[in-house]
Every structure is written in structure tokens, then in C-alpha cells.
Design a protein around this motif. Sequence first.
Motif, PDB file in Angstrom:
ATOM      1  N   GLU A 101       0.864  -1.171   0.000  1.00  0.00           N
ATOM      2  CA  GLU A 101       0.000   0.000   0.000  1.00  0.00           C
ATOM      3  C   GLU A 101       0.902   1.223   0.000  1.00  0.00           C
ATOM      4  OE1 GLU A 101      -3.748   0.124   2.574  1.00  0.00           O
ATOM      5  OE2 GLU A 101      -2.290   1.304   3.707  1.00  0.00           O
ATOM      6  N   THR A 102       0.654   2.140  -0.915  1.00  0.00           N
ATOM      7  CA  THR A 102       1.474   3.346  -0.977  1.00  0.00           C
ATOM      8  C   THR A 102       0.597   4.574  -0.815  1.00  0.00           C
ATOM      9  OG1 THR A 102       1.322   3.410  -3.394  1.00  0.00           O
ATOM     10  CG2 THR A 102       3.259   2.369  -2.464  1.00  0.00           C
ATOM     11  N   THR A 103       1.110   5.541  -0.070  1.00  0.00           N
ATOM     12  CA  THR A 103       0.465   6.844   0.072  1.00  0.00           C
ATOM     13  C   THR A 103       1.408   7.862  -0.543  1.00  0.00           C
ATOM     14  OG1 THR A 103      -0.619   6.132   2.105  1.00  0.00           O
ATOM     15  CG2 THR A 103      -0.537   8.508   1.673  1.00  0.00           C
ATOM     16  N   THR A 104       0.982   8.462  -1.645  1.00  0.00           N
ATOM     17  CA  THR A 104       1.847   9.366  -2.409  1.00  0.00           C
ATOM     18  C   THR A 104       1.785  10.775  -1.825  1.00  0.00           C
ATOM     19  OG1 THR A 104       1.364   8.042  -4.369  1.00  0.00           O
ATOM     20  CG2 THR A 104       2.375  10.206  -4.732  1.00  0.00           C
ATOM     21  N   HIS A 105       2.954  11.307  -1.474  1.00  0.00           N
ATOM     22  CA  HIS A 105       3.044  12.641  -0.899  1.00  0.00           C
ATOM     23  C   HIS A 105       3.452  13.678  -1.942  1.00  0.00           C
ATOM     24  CE1 HIS A 105       2.597  10.744   2.971  1.00  0.00           C
ATOM     25  NE2 HIS A 105       3.629   9.970   2.713  1.00  0.00           N
ATOM     26  N   GLN A 106       4.325  13.269  -2.877  1.00  0.00           N
ATOM     27  CA  GLN A 106       4.821  14.217  -3.878  1.00  0.00           C
ATOM     28  C   GLN A 106       5.222  13.454  -5.128  1.00  0.00           C
ATOM     29  OE1 GLN A 106       8.625  15.852  -2.842  1.00  0.00           O
ATOM     30  NE2 GLN A 106       8.668  17.280  -4.561  1.00  0.00           N
ATOM     31  N   MET A 107       4.954  14.059  -6.284  1.00  0.00           N
ATOM     32  CA  MET A 107       5.476  13.520  -7.542  1.00  0.00           C
ATOM     33  C   MET A 107       5.662  14.667  -8.510  1.00  0.00           C
ATOM     34  SD  MET A 107       2.324  11.277  -8.939  1.00  0.00           S
ATOM     35  CE  MET A 107       0.673  11.907  -9.022  1.00  0.00           C
ATOM     36  N   ASN A 108       6.743  14.567  -9.267  1.00  0.00           N
ATOM     37  CA  ASN A 108       7.067  15.622 -10.209  1.00  0.00           C
ATOM     38  C   ASN A 108       7.835  15.016 -11.373  1.00  0.00           C
ATOM     39  OD1 ASN A 108       7.262  18.337 -11.125  1.00  0.00           O
ATOM     40  ND2 ASN A 108       9.367  18.408 -10.393  1.00  0.00           N
ATOM     41  N   PHE A 109       7.413  15.351 -12.595  1.00  0.00           N
ATOM     42  CA  PHE A 109       8.099  14.906 -13.802  1.00  0.00           C
ATOM     43  C   PHE A 109       8.367  16.122 -14.665  1.00  0.00           C
ATOM     44  CE2 PHE A 109       7.472  13.865 -18.356  1.00  0.00           C
ATOM     45  CZ  PHE A 109       8.652  13.154 -18.548  1.00  0.00           C
ATOM     46  N   ARG A 110       9.607  16.258 -15.108  1.00  0.00           N
ATOM     47  CA  ARG A 110       9.968  17.364 -15.992  1.00  0.00           C
ATOM     48  C   ARG A 110      10.788  16.841 -17.158  1.00  0.00           C
ATOM     49  NH1 ARG A 110      12.740  21.331 -11.748  1.00  0.00           N
ATOM     50  NH2 ARG A 110      13.969  19.459 -11.637  1.00  0.00           N
TER      51      ARG A 110
END
Length: 147
Positions: free
Chosen positions: A101-110
Motif C-alpha cells: 500500500e502506498t500513500t503518495t506525498h509528492q510527484m514531479n516529472f519534468r
Amino acid sequence: MDGQGAGIAVNLTLETVIQHAHEKDVHTGEAEGTLYKKGDSTYLRYSEVIEGAGSVNNVIKMNHEGIVILRSGSVTMKQKFLIGQTTQGMYDTPYGQLWMETTTHQMNFRWNQQAKKGDLTLNYGLVLQGEDTGRYTIKIKFQEAEA
């Protein structure tokens, strides 16, 4: 990475930081891969060797909805990351199947088209088989490979 082509060859540097209680583990590596676009999604494909497990093929799908990581080979996994949400998945290893189980706090793709380089950052909490295993930060930097 123009349109729907075969993609571009990229060199990747990978860093995973695992923070659990007062301990911090850092794993780094390098790989060669391919960055390509299909529909409204961008894909990053590469292979890596996991110590004690063997070769694993990775595909990371990124779009406005979130990020999906697919792994196949000596380990198999499909995990979806949605900002601020908790998602479930399975992680198949040579030693058995684990519920995650994952809880996503931050994601960013550039991706910088002119410089032909980009990065991906993913920060999430991970629970395996009901046990909190810590907070993970994955950083992948990639740049077009020299011809």
C-alpha cells in the motif's frame, strides 16, 4: 521525443532514499533506457539488476492522472501513485507475493526538450504486508544518450 516515435535513448541516474524511524538508507545506480510518448502519457523504460534477485525490466508511465510503475523479470510489480491518495498493489518476489500500500506525498516529472534532459521525483509512504516500511523518495535523472 517528438510525437509518437520510437523514443530517444537516455542515460539514467537513480537514487532511492528510504527513511524509517531514525534510519536512512540510500541506494544509487545507473542505467540506460528509452523515453517515449504514447497518447497523453510519457514512458520511461529501463532495466536494472537487483542484488540477490536478478534482472528487472521497469516501465514508468507518467501522465496528468498520476504515475504507474510496472516491473517484470525476477520481481513483478504494478503500483499506481496518485498524489495525496493511498493505492494498493502486489509485489511478487522469488520468495513470495507481498501485499503493498502506498500513500503518495509528492510527484514531479519534468522534460526539457531543448536540453534533452529531465527528472522524475516520487515521494511516498510504503506499507508491506501491513507493516510500515518507511518513507521512500525516488529520484531519476535522465538525459539523451550521446550518439
